[in-house]
Design a protein around this motif. Sequence first.
Motif, PDB file in Angstrom:
ATOM      1  N   VAL A 187       0.839  -1.201   0.000  1.00 32.86           N
ATOM      2  CA  VAL A 187       0.000   0.000   0.000  1.00 32.86           C
ATOM      3  C   VAL A 187       0.878   1.258   0.000  1.00 32.86           C
ATOM      4  CG1 VAL A 187      -0.254  -0.061   2.531  1.00 32.86           C
ATOM      5  CG2 VAL A 187      -1.897   1.217   1.153  1.00 32.86           C
ATOM      6  N   GLY A 212       5.284  -0.668   3.414  1.00 32.74           N
ATOM      7  CA  GLY A 212       6.373  -1.633   3.587  1.00 32.74           C
ATOM      8  C   GLY A 212       5.961  -3.050   3.935  1.00 32.74           C
ATOM      9  N   TYR A 213       4.651  -3.333   3.964  1.00 32.68           N
ATOM     10  CA  TYR A 213       4.192  -4.711   4.221  1.00 32.68           C
ATOM     11  C   TYR A 213       3.124  -5.021   3.189  1.00 32.68           C
ATOM     12  CZ  TYR A 213       0.993  -1.558   6.513  1.00 32.68           C
ATOM     13  OH  TYR A 213       0.160  -0.500   6.749  1.00 32.68           O
ATOM     14  N   ASN A 214       2.948  -6.318   2.880  1.00 37.68           N
ATOM     15  CA  ASN A 214       1.954  -6.700   1.878  1.00 37.68           C
ATOM     16  C   ASN A 214       0.565  -6.238   2.317  1.00 37.68           C
ATOM     17  OD1 ASN A 214       4.280  -8.309   1.440  1.00 37.68           O
ATOM     18  ND2 ASN A 214       3.045  -9.669   0.177  1.00 37.68           N
ATOM     19  N   SER A 215      -0.191  -5.708   1.380  1.00 36.98           N
ATOM     20  CA  SER A 215      -1.536  -5.237   1.719  1.00 36.98           C
ATOM     21  C   SER A 215      -2.417  -5.152   0.482  1.00 36.98           C
ATOM     22  CB  SER A 215      -1.452  -3.848   2.362  1.00 36.98           C
ATOM     23  OG  SER A 215      -2.757  -3.336   2.564  1.00 36.98           O
ATOM     24  N   TYR A 216      -3.669  -5.495   0.686  1.00 41.40           N
ATOM     25  CA  TYR A 216      -4.699  -5.270  -0.337  1.00 41.40           C
ATOM     26  C   TYR A 216      -5.783  -4.349   0.229  1.00 41.40           C
ATOM     27  CZ  TYR A 216      -2.915  -9.054  -3.301  1.00 41.40           C
ATOM     28  OH  TYR A 216      -2.138  -9.847  -4.123  1.00 41.40           O
ATOM     29  N   ALA A 217      -5.481  -3.618   1.299  1.00 42.23           N
ATOM     30  CA  ALA A 217      -6.526  -2.918   2.048  1.00 42.23           C
ATOM     31  C   ALA A 217      -6.866  -1.531   1.486  1.00 42.23           C
ATOM     32  CB  ALA A 217      -6.129  -2.796   3.505  1.00 42.23           C
ATOM     33  N   ARG A 252      -5.728   1.123   2.255  1.00 47.28           N
ATOM     34  CA  ARG A 252      -5.521   2.159   3.258  1.00 47.28           C
ATOM     35  C   ARG A 252      -4.260   1.790   4.037  1.00 47.28           C
ATOM     36  NH1 ARG A 252      -7.013  -0.316   7.901  1.00 47.28           N
ATOM     37  NH2 ARG A 252      -8.514  -1.971   7.570  1.00 47.28           N
ATOM     38  N   ASN A 273      -1.262   2.865   7.351  1.00 47.80           N
ATOM     39  CA  ASN A 273      -1.252   3.023   8.796  1.00 47.80           C
ATOM     40  C   ASN A 273      -0.530   4.306   9.208  1.00 47.80           C
ATOM     41  OD1 ASN A 273      -2.611   0.832  10.313  1.00 47.80           O
ATOM     42  ND2 ASN A 273      -1.365  -0.449   8.973  1.00 47.80           N
ATOM     43  N   THR A 281      -4.080  -9.692   4.867  1.00 43.02           N
ATOM     44  CA  THR A 281      -3.641  -8.554   4.039  1.00 43.02           C
ATOM     45  C   THR A 281      -4.813  -7.702   3.556  1.00 43.02           C
ATOM     46  OG1 THR A 281      -3.655  -9.898   2.033  1.00 43.02           O
ATOM     47  CG2 THR A 281      -1.565  -9.746   3.217  1.00 43.02           C
ATOM     48  N   LEU A 282      -6.051  -8.178   3.761  1.00 42.33           N
ATOM     49  CA  LEU A 282      -7.214  -7.370   3.370  1.00 42.33           C
ATOM     50  C   LEU A 282      -7.633  -6.403   4.477  1.00 42.33           C
ATOM     51  CD1 LEU A 282      -9.247 -10.166   1.613  1.00 42.33           C
ATOM     52  CD2 LEU A 282      -8.587  -8.012   0.541  1.00 42.33           C
TER      53      LEU A 282
END
Lengths: 416, 92
Positions: A256, A298-303, A305, A307, B73-74
Amino acid sequence: MKYSGFKVIKEALTGHKGWKPVWRKPEPKPAYDIVIIGGGGHGLATAHYLAKKYKQKNIAVLEKGWIGGGNVGRNTTIVRSNYGLHGNEGFYELSMQLWERLEQDLNYNAMVSQRGVLNLIHSDPQRDAFVRRANTMIMNGADAVLLDAKGVREHSPLLNFDNGRFPITGGLLQPRGGTVRHDAVAWGYARSADSAGVDIIENCEATGFDIQAGTVMGVQTSRGPIKAGKVAVAVAGNSSRVMAMAGRRLPIESHVLQAFVSEGLKPLLPGVITFGAGHFYVSQSDKGGLVFGGDIDGYNSYAQRGNLPVVEDVCEGGMAIMPMIGKARMLRMWGGIMDMSMDGSPIIDRTDISGLYFNGGWCYGGFKATPASGLAFAHLLATDTPHDTATAFTLDRFERGLMIDEKGQGAQPNLH
Amino acid sequence: MIINHPLLGPRDASEFVHMGDASLMHRPDPKSETAADDFYRYQYLRDNPAGLYAELWFHEQGDRSWLVVTRNTLTHEIIDVQLARHIARQKS
Ligand SMILES: Cc1cc2nc3c(=O)[nH]c(=O)nc-3n(C[C@H](O)[C@H](O)[C@H](O)COP(=O)(O)OP(=O)(O)OC[C@H]3O[C@@H](n4cnc5c(N)ncnc54)[C@H](O)[C@@H]3O)c2cc1C
């Protein structure tokens, strides 16, 4: 409908009743010659070039959401061709030249604004690296100007020149770089492709592939199966998910990236300014908002949004280099999902499945690439040979040791 | 994100560095006939799922231990945290 100054005046005098939606809402047909998955900037530009330049017919673009809802409408709109490696720079310079002609080509106002992109320099080694980069740019036909501290002061007097840790000793300026109204790019390509007969099908998610004996025959979608001669995947942050449906793993992680916009201010920034050493970059939109951002979380995300630690990091960077930003109120922030590749460079290539083509790995820099990516992907789809400027963007380069690693970080996507 | 460190309790994720897929703990055998291909897959290819993901985090600003964090990860929700060395020992 053709846009012109005359049309604007006529509509102004007749109550703006003549404006029409700029693309149709067709039902999916049972079969197409070419199906493009992903209606972001890259998918739509590919459709535009396939139909207009390569004279292909019977094309569909499938978009799971709405046009402009992905990264094409979430980025910070910076366009530039200031890369340091040959496999990249020629391609991004082609893209820059296509931006310069875009509005005439599309008959659409995308607010292409060549206000310049300035990368700040704080140390001698950084200057050496930028001199080398500038030479690569010039060798590939781009423009590059090296500024000393005085030059930066004249360009952007509001910066903090006395930062103890990062004193500004110069900058690399690309005067032809700048910003482009991002969602107008999506709309402009969509309108152009639609007018050339491409079906743009929104709310249509690809949910699987029909692969027989190593050849792709079509796609399953949330609106039924569609047969296809060729399938082109251009889904940015969702690349791994879509290619997993074809049983393939990619040299990509999804991360992200956040962006921020302040309240509108009087004009104060001459162009785009990047403070790479402090993880911060900023420009000012035509509405006056400061548009800024920094590193990926810096971390895997599909969100879609991020932090707070990155919000803090970006704001610290802003305060360090441009302390006035502390007086501006933040209006909006959001995130988008980046297809971070293992060397930080993109992929435009065939796959080992016949008829299935892949475009992705754009990291946080794919907006500037939109026109050239569309052209190169269309070229590959129409001719089955890579475009001259995109020969390095192969899928098997990691296996063959031919990485294009601008930052020299190795296979660590969160560092690119 | 708060990572519930097995030894130190809840810590802010910004104390950690994210290294990536937990499968990186399991290096292929360099003596194998298929080593070149195995190392290519190990080094460059990723599952990259949308959903539960086991990944390595390094407590750089803390006790410098490696953790295996299982995270969605979601949603960024953290489901499970273990010391990487425990997992490695169990395996060997
Ligand atoms: C905060 C932020 C700032 C950025 N700043 C810049 C910048 O300043 N300059 C720059 O050059 N780049 C920038 N980028 C990167 C750039 O936006 C992307 O690299 C680029 O937009 C990706 O290509 P795209 O436009 O095709 O992606 P998208 O617009 O994301 O298009 C992909 C589309 O595929 C669709 N899709 C996914 N899965 C499926 C499926 N199964 N079926 C059908 N459709 C599907 C998605 O809904 C999406 O619309 C930034 C990105 C972000 C998030």
